[in-house]
Scaffold this active site. Structure first.
Site, short mmCIF file in Angstrom:
data_model
loop_
_atom_site.label_atom_id
_atom_site.label_comp_id
_atom_site.label_asym_id
_atom_site.label_seq_id
_atom_site.Cartn_x
_atom_site.Cartn_y
_atom_site.Cartn_z
CB VAL A 1 -0.90 0.03 1.26
CG1 VAL A 1 -1.76 1.29 1.29
CG2 VAL A 1 -1.76 -1.22 1.33
CB CYS A 2 2.07 3.71 -2.03
SG CYS A 2 1.18 3.74 -3.60
CE1 TYR A 3 1.78 9.57 1.57
CE2 TYR A 3 3.43 8.60 0.12
CZ TYR A 3 3.10 9.25 1.29
OH TYR A 3 4.09 9.57 2.19
#
Length: 110
Positions: free
Chosen positions: A64-66
């Site tokens: 998961v990132c932004y």
């Protein structure tokens, strides 16, 4: 062993989590502290080697990132490190938070 990762929607991530997938968050520590997927683990360049050394390479791994962009590069990296079942959350934490606001936590990484 797959040599590619899959991009998946929040609904698919939720299902994988229910089946024991590990979720790793690669955003900066401040963003993670403000909000993250409940049960996710924050990793960065300093902690990734320890994470890999202790991880089950055959267990599903969701990155998961932004917004779902940086997580794709990280997912490809985890494939190269021997993980066999890797996913990138399309839309990142921002989409997750809008779809599942009750399934987020705050606080610093342990």
């Amino acid at each position: 062993m797959s040599d590619t990762f899959q991009r998946i929607a929040p609904e698919q991530v939720r299902q994988l989590r229910e089946n024991g997938a590990q979720v790793v968050d690669i955003r900066d520590p401040q963003s993670f502290a403000v909000g993250h997927i409940s049960g996710s683990r924050h990793i960065d360049n300093h902690s990734v080697a320890d994470f890999i050394a202790a991880a089950d390479l055959d267990a599903p791994l969701v990155v998961v990132c932004y917004h779902g962009n940086s997580s794709q590069s990280a997912a490809a990296y985890f494939i190269q490190q021997g993980f066999s079942d890797v996913y990138s959350l399309d839309g990142g934490f921002e989409l997750w938070r809008s779809v599942y606001p009750a399934d987020t936590s705050s606080g610093e990484a342990e």
